[in-house]
Write a protein that holds these residues in place. Structure first.
Motif, mmCIF file in Angstrom:
data_model
loop_
_atom_site.group_PDB
_atom_site.id
_atom_site.type_symbol
_atom_site.label_atom_id
_atom_site.label_comp_id
_atom_site.label_asym_id
_atom_site.label_seq_id
_atom_site.Cartn_x
_atom_site.Cartn_y
_atom_site.Cartn_z
ATOM 1 N N SER A 1 62.111 14.384 -0.822
ATOM 2 C CA SER A 1 62.070 13.054 -1.425
ATOM 3 C C SER A 1 61.215 13.144 -2.676
ATOM 4 O O SER A 1 60.185 13.811 -2.676
ATOM 5 N N VAL A 2 61.675 12.497 -3.728
ATOM 6 C CA VAL A 2 60.969 12.556 -5.009
ATOM 7 C C VAL A 2 60.660 11.149 -5.482
ATOM 8 O O VAL A 2 61.538 10.275 -5.498
ATOM 9 N N LEU A 3 59.410 10.926 -5.873
ATOM 10 C CA LEU A 3 59.009 9.646 -6.417
ATOM 11 C C LEU A 3 59.265 9.639 -7.917
ATOM 12 O O LEU A 3 58.865 10.553 -8.631
ATOM 13 N N SER A 4 59.934 8.594 -8.391
ATOM 14 C CA SER A 4 60.308 8.514 -9.798
ATOM 15 C C SER A 4 60.023 7.114 -10.331
ATOM 16 O O SER A 4 60.199 6.116 -9.618
ATOM 17 N N ARG A 5 59.583 7.043 -11.569
ATOM 18 C CA ARG A 5 59.318 5.740 -12.185
ATOM 19 C C ARG A 5 60.616 5.006 -12.526
ATOM 20 O O ARG A 5 60.633 3.787 -12.644
ATOM 21 N N SER A 6 61.697 5.748 -12.732
ATOM 22 C CA SER A 6 62.978 5.137 -13.082
ATOM 23 C C SER A 6 64.004 5.414 -11.990
ATOM 24 O O SER A 6 63.906 6.411 -11.271
ATOM 25 N N PRO A 7 65.011 4.545 -11.866
ATOM 26 C CA PRO A 7 66.025 4.738 -10.819
ATOM 27 C C PRO A 7 66.786 6.047 -11.023
ATOM 28 O O PRO A 7 67.145 6.401 -12.152
#
Length: 303
Positions: A30-36
């Motif tokens: 799982s990767v956290l991203s500021r953009s969709p």
């Protein structure tokens, strides 16, 4: 089902390589991203914004392991007071946000692994060989790393096994540190910085990813580990080796320290200083590096 590893900084240089290694070893990521972002096979993206204290809590709740790589680049911009604050906050805010979710939901992942850096030993050049027991330096780099690790200790205080990976210069194919050097060295304009005597504690991206994999798989690992090769590489040796791989010998004069200080300001200490750093602690866990020879490592990275 495959165990899930949550990454902060998962879209960066190290994060992308680590994602591939984790998937190859049977994990989902799982990767956290500021953009969709659109999720793909074995990779799920979740949105967050640490600056606004926002995170999709499902990212944390679904994680079996958490690896924290996020942080502003140390040598991307001049170290104004504003920039220094951003460097520190970009490392600690994500940990504090994750800590709040873990505490709120009484969630206990199997391990929390945080990046750190050999900068904790200070921006100096000496013949000392730094180990994990070497005292923290009082300069900006040392203080930043200590705050970083102290914040990670908040996760540890919840009873979660915590590992801190003190990383040196990371060598990868046309990425990271080498990406900055490639243009000048490729076209025959590579040069030595300052005296060239400053040590460059380095590690190949493949070996760094192996350390992170070890940190989540080996339940006996905890605390701080240096992630470097101890081979006495200096800036002069690195520059000459890289130039040689491109088919020439360094011919330009050394770039004087005062010129770098004028151009980079206080940040120049990051390239004008460097210490030797021992990886013996991580090696004692049984981990073997694939790249311990500078020329071999650079050859693998330069195309």
């Amino acid at each position: 089902m495959a165990k899930n590893v949550l990454l902060t900084g998962g879209t960066g240089f190290i994060g992308k390589h680590l994602t591939s290694v984790l998937i190859a070893n049977g994990f989902s990521v799982s990767v956290l991203s500021r953009s969709p972002r659109k999720s793909a096979d074995f990779i799920t993206y979740y949105q967050w914004n640490p600056d606004r204290n926002y995170i999709d809590e499902n990212a944390v709740l679904n994680a079996d392991f958490i690896i924290h790589l996020a942080g502003e680049g140390i040598v991307e911009k001049r170290w104004t007071e504003k920039r220094k604050k951003a460097i520190i906050e970009s490392r600690i805010k994500p940990i504090e946000l994750i800590h709040s979710v873990l505490q709120k939901h009484n969630k206990f992942p199997e391990a929390f692994v945080s990046a750190s850096a050999v900068g904790i030993y200070g921006a100096v050049t000496s013949h000392e060989i730094c180990t994990e027991e070497t005292p923290t330096a009082n300069d900006f780099l040392g203080t930043t790393c200590q705050i970083w690790e102290d914040t990670a200790a908040k996760i540890e205080s919840l009873g979660i096994r915590t590992v801190k990976v003190r990383t040196g210069i990371v060598l990868g194919r046309n990425e990271g540190f080498l990406k900055k050097l490639k243009p000048s060295f490729k076209w025959g304009f590579g040069s030595i910085l300052g005296t060239g005597n400053q040590y460059v504690p380095w590690i190949h991206i493949q070996d760094l990813c192996a350390i992170y994999l070890k940190a989540i798989q080996d339940k006996e690992t905890s605390g701080s580990y240096n992630a470097t090769v101890l081979d006495n590489t200096t800036n002069a040796i690195l520059s000459k080796t890289l130039a040689n791989l491109y088919g020439y010998s360094v011919w330009l004069p050394k770039v004087p320290a005062f010129v770098l200080k004028l151009i980079l300001g206080e940040m120049s200490i990051a390239v004008l200083t460097g210490q030797r750093v021992s990886p013996e602690k991580i090696k004692k866990t049984g981990l073997k590096f694939q790249f311990e020879d500078l020329k071999t490592a650079l050859s693998d990275c330069v195309s």
